[in-house]
Design an enzyme around this catalytic site. Structure first.
Site, PDB file in Angstrom:
ATOM      1  N   ASN A 169      38.850  39.195  34.535  1.00 44.67           N
ATOM      2  CA  ASN A 169      38.892  39.787  35.875  1.00 44.67           C
ATOM      3  C   ASN A 169      40.030  40.801  35.975  1.00 44.67           C
ATOM      4  OD1 ASN A 169      40.855  37.684  35.691  1.00 44.67           O
ATOM      5  ND2 ASN A 169      41.086  37.789  37.911  1.00 44.67           N
ATOM      6  N   CYS A 223      43.099  40.375  36.754  1.00 48.00           N
ATOM      7  CA  CYS A 223      44.416  39.916  36.286  1.00 48.00           C
ATOM      8  C   CYS A 223      44.329  39.057  35.039  1.00 48.00           C
ATOM      9  CB  CYS A 223      45.131  39.167  37.399  1.00 48.00           C
ATOM     10  SG  CYS A 223      45.323  40.138  38.906  1.00 48.00           S
ATOM     11  N   GLU A 281      42.926  36.257  34.143  1.00 44.68           N
ATOM     12  CA  GLU A 281      42.992  34.806  34.086  1.00 44.68           C
ATOM     13  C   GLU A 281      41.636  34.143  34.293  1.00 44.68           C
ATOM     14  OE1 GLU A 281      43.504  35.360  38.570  1.00 44.68           O
ATOM     15  OE2 GLU A 281      43.640  36.468  36.695  1.00 44.68           O
TER      16      GLU A 281
END
Length: 949
Positions: free
Chosen positions: A586, A588, A590
């Site tokens: 995604n 970021c 994670e």
């Protein structure tokens, strides 16, 4: 108006603390500009005195021979010009400048010029003079001050009630160590003037306390409490207008009266869901804890004020405890005993034990409760699919979603287009459109839209993809605002290690490569390479794998992108392998969920405040279990309550029900335990703490499955086979030629839990992910995510402004050693917030409070590897490297791959994050005469990170 001639205080061996202001071209006396002296009187400004002041400062350090030095004379002349120019830019017409502000500029200029010793002497002298004045004032009565007046909201004026001001400040300081109401009041007086507006009084108090934070971190609480007074008046003016005082005294707030009216007001304004009125509002109001309003630090409360609290035409009418209860009610809306659950959820949020992600905080209980954080999409290889994906980006971003787009299936540059018998322009032009869409849809002004594009390293456009963030070249083929990430199969890393060749393909000729992973991918890839050698594929190119890898790392260092993420660990350890392929992460890095053209993966995030669950004796396991259990219920509720802007997101989320429980305050926990981040003890704590979170998160999902039923695609998942995250390491190892450098030890009863998972099932396909927590950690006043301390003293910049950040734990320890003083503040500024070069600090403290660039990044990777074995998704792992080189970067990211990490996030290097050496005092108040941005640092919570948390 009387004027007084002001001369510099002089001493034979110390620098003077004088003032300056005037024409920017030459240091001349200015007849029109005035200086406020400390006793409230005025003096005409004479800029020529600055030359004398700075010269004496140099003499104090370098001796009288300094005046004969051409270098010193040139430096003094240059500094004088800089200071005069700076003050001229900041001067407000018709408004005098305070002498302290002028002295700040002298100090700031000396530090910026690198004259650290001279600046330090100047700081010490100012402090000595301040103490001397205080002693003198204590022996003599203060000179009479002119009587000031306050303009009220109705236009009337009344005398300034300074006793009331002192009462407010004293109340804000109550119960806090190291703070002084007198010190705050001294700063407040500097910002007062005759005819000051009523609302400016509160601002003057707030900013006065805020300017003292670098002296004592507890002033962050003082300024928050003073800001709360402003917020209270603003909220009551709309919700309970009859309770608002028309004078300088504050209105009384009773939450039990305010809260029901707040809910009704929000519903009437069509901001809140009517269903909230069906809760027992009196019961909920009675459980609110107003005393928790005093637990905010200024950055946290200001962030809530600016971006989270409900407002009408800019007037905030939501108070902190009402905010937490509103979020809790929204999450409890479909519970059987909704009132009891709302109270339970409120307790967790208002105590800062757990915090929901930003979209949940924004939208819970509103008419359009889009509560999810992350959305992952796969872009189809046709115009309809491409522009549908861009439209979906806009709709998802509108309501605060962070986006990860998988572009690997889109054909590359030069590929044949059957419909027009033409050639494709490749992925890059469409990425440019996606970039501009993210900027155009800015989430209602609350924060910038943000997206990350992913591309597999075998794609024919990969080399152009690497250049997307460059500041040179054709701007039509650049995406300056969009994040990028390389989606790297293990086979590529193997080719790098053996210095082999690497072949690039267009996905329209090799469509199944995108859908395969591990050994299956490797076998198919080799077949395509053979076809390419035989000339059976039209769009191919062969490069040296090491060259492509080095170019990738070079761009990562130069532009911060693309992030390095590993395809095979994300897929081979995914519990949902039977349901599809993980095509990307995604925004970021994670989230690792499967996507396809029918499903947009959705993840619902929240983070446990680890700092609240640690004592000096270790983890409070009972409290942690309770927090995790309630948090998992809240996250599961998000899925059913959520407002879905596109049907593919709803379909995916209801089928798989993934959530991402993470942690924050990790570094604070290490401080409590007295464990240096760069140590085996820290690695062990990362392991043991994440094992506890993992165990209780999985157990809570089993309990929810028993109560509410399994998620729809449970059968066939790794869960259904009794393969938990700790077990899935074997699946990755079976596809690796090297031995993973992963510790496999465990302490809890995983055998018993494994059996429960198989027999009862899971409510959620995925349970854990460690997000950046850029904003919610600010709200809670803890270090973000799993980050080491960035710097012990710096200014954080975000959409709410610039905020002085001081490591309170460090200040506490330095005070114990009698080391916290003006010189230490000056040294911390000079050494970029690091203790390593400050010899008078004990070695044990220098190790405990080592900052991110003082820590070898290998320690961060080791700790991340220990966490990764327990997590069914991934973690936003920033890496920091001092004095980077190609060799260091190569070794670092190879180590991350060998350790079995799924993803990495930002690479931070010292050259991109250097701190400006300048004073932090009086830098951020709107009423201050001098308000420069004091320290610019590359704050970790830039807007691109915030879209996740």
């Amino acid at each position: 108006m009387a004027t007084h001639t002001h001369s510099f205080d002089t001493a034979p061996s110390v620098p003077p603390a004088g003032y300056l202001h005037g024409d920017s071209s030459s240091p001349q006396r200015s007849s029109g500009l005035q200086v406020i002296r400390r006793n409230g009187s005025f003096s005409p400004f004479d800029a020529g005195k600055i030359t004398v002041a700075i010269t004496k400062a140099f003499v104090a350090v370098e001796g009288t021979e300094a005046t004969a030095s051409r270098r010193i004379r040139d430096a003094v002349e240059s500094l004088t010009h800089q200071i005069v120019e700076a003050l001229s830019r900041r001067a407000e017409p018709g408004r005098p400048i305070h002498i302290e502000d002028i002295q700040d500029q002298v100090e700031l200029a000396l530090m910026r010029s690198g004259e650290h010793k001279v600046a330090r002497a100047y700081v010490l002298y100012r402090e000595e003079r301040t103490q001397e004045r205080r002693r003198r004032e204590s022996r003599t009565s203060e000179p009479s001050q002119p009587r000031l007046h306050v303009r009220l909201k109705d236009g009337r004026s009344e005398p300034l009630d300074e006793a009331r001001l002192l009462q407010d400040v004293s109340a804000a300081c109550a119960g806090l160590d190291g703070v002084s109401a007198d010190a705050v009041m001294a700063e407040v007086r500097r910002n007062l003037y005759d005819g000051i507006l009523l609302h400016e009084l509160g601002l003057a108090q707030t900013m006065a306390a805020r300017s003292l934070v670098e002296q004592e971190p507890n002033y962050a609480y003082v300024s928050a409490r003073l800001l709360l007074n402003i917020l209270r008046e603003e909220a009551l003016s709309l919700v309970l207008p009859g309770a608002v005082s028309s004078s300088q005294s504050h209105s009384d707030l009773k939450y039990d009266e305010y809260f029901p009216e707040f809910i009704r007001c929000g519903i009437d304004l069509e901001l809140l869901d009517k269903e909230l009125s069906n809760f027992d509002l009196a019961r909920l109001a009675a459980t609110l804890k107003p005393e928790r309003d005093r637990n905010f630090q200024f950055l946290g409360l200001q962030t809530l004020y600016d971006r989270y609290f409900l407002h009408k035409d800019g007037v905030r009418f939501e108070l902190p405890q009402a905010f937490f209860m509103r979020v809790a009610m929204g999450l409890a809306m479909r519970e059987i005993d909704r009132d009891a659950r709302a109270i339970e959820f409120y307790e967790l949020l208002s105590s800062f034990d757990f915090m929901c992600s930003t979209p949940t905080l924004f939208n819970s209980g509103t008419l359009r409760p889009q509560l999810s954080s992350c959305f992952l999409t796969t872009v189809a290889d046709n115009l309809d699919g491409i522009f549908k994906a861009i439209k979906d980006n806009a709709l998802l971003s509108k309501y605060a979603g962070g986006l990860g787009n998988d572009w690997s299936g889109v054909r590359g540059l030069g590929a044949h287009i059957r419909g027009t018998n033409g050639q494709s322009q490749g992925v890059v032009p469409f990425l440019k459109v996606a970039n501009d869409t993210a900027i155009a849809v800015n989430q209602g002004g609350k924060r910038k839209g943000a997206v990350c594009g992913y591309l597999e390293t075998w794609h024919i456009d990969i080399e152009e993809f690497l250049d997307l963030r460059k500041n040179t070249g054709d701007d039509r083929r650049r995406t300056h605002d969009m994040n990028t990430a390389s989606w790297i199969p293990d086979l590529f890393m193997e080719r790098v290690e053996e210095d082999g060749a690497w072949t690039l393909f267009s996905p329209d000729e090799t469509p199944d490569l995108h859908e395969l992973c591990g050994d299956a991918f490797a076998q198919r890839y080799v077949l395509y390479e053979e076809k390419a050698r035989r000339g059976e594929l039209k769009i191919t190119r062969t490069v040296r794998a090491v060259d492509l890898w080095r170019r990738m790392l070079t761009m990562l260092f130069e532009t911060g992108h693309p992030w390095i993420t590993f395809k095979d660990p994300c897929n081979l350890r995914s519990p949902q392998q039977h349901a599809g392929v993980v095509h990307s992460s995604n925004l970021c890095t994670e989230i690792t969920l499967n996507t396809n053209h029918r499903e947009i993966a959705v993840c619902n995030l929240g983070s446990i405040n680890l700092a609240n669950h640690v004592t000096e004796n270790g983890m409070d396991e009972t409290r942690l279990k309770k927090t995790v259990t309630t948090a998992m219920r809240m996250l599961d509720n998000v899925i059913d309550i959520n407002f879905y802007t596109v049907p593919e997101a709803r379909y995916s989320n209801l089928r798989h029900r993934p959530v991402g429980l993470g942690i924050m305050g990790y570094q604070d926990a290490l401080y409590t335990l007295r464990i240096p981040c760069a140590s085996q003890e820290a690695v062990r704590f990362a392991d043991e703490s994440m094992e506890l979170v993992s165990f209780h998160a999985i157990s809570a999902s089993v309990d929810l499955a028993a109560e509410r039923g399994r998620y729809a695609t449970f059968e066939g998942s790794l869960w259904s086979q009794g393969i938990l995250p700790i077990d899935s390491i074997d699946l990755l190892q079976n596809n690796r030629k090297h031995t993973l450098t992963v510790d496999r030890s465990a302490k809890l009863d995983w055998a018993g839990l494994r059996e429960r998972v198989k027999t009862t099932g899971m409510r959620n396909s995925n349970t854990m992910a460690i997000a950046p927590t850029a904003t919610i950690s600010n709200i809670c006043g803890v270090t973000q995510s799993i980050e080491p301390t960035y710097q012990n003293l710096f200014v954080k910049s975000n959409m709410s402004g610039d905020f002085t950040v001081v490591n309170a734990a460090l200040v506490h320890d330095l005070k114990k050693h009698n080391l916290w003083d003006e010189v230490m503040v000056s040294d911390l500024k000079y050494f970029d917030g690091a203790l390593g070069s400050i010899d008078r600090v004990p070695e044990s403290l220098r190790q405990l409070y080592a900052t991110s660039f003082e820590i070898e990044p290998a320690w961060l990777i080791q700790a991340a590897a220990r966490r990764q074995k327990w997590i069914d998704q991934a973690q936003s792992l920033n890496l920091y490297i001092d004095q980077p080189s190609g060799k260091k970067l190569d070794a670092l990211y190879r180590e991350a791959w060998h350790a079995g990490l799924k993803t990495t996030y930002y690479l931070r290097s010292r050259s991109a994050t250097h701190v400006e050496k300048s004073t932090l005092q009086r830098t951020d108040g709107k009423l201050n005469a001098v308000s420069p941005v004091a320290v610019k640092a590359c704050a970790i919570d830039d807007p691109t990170c915030e879209a996740c948390q």
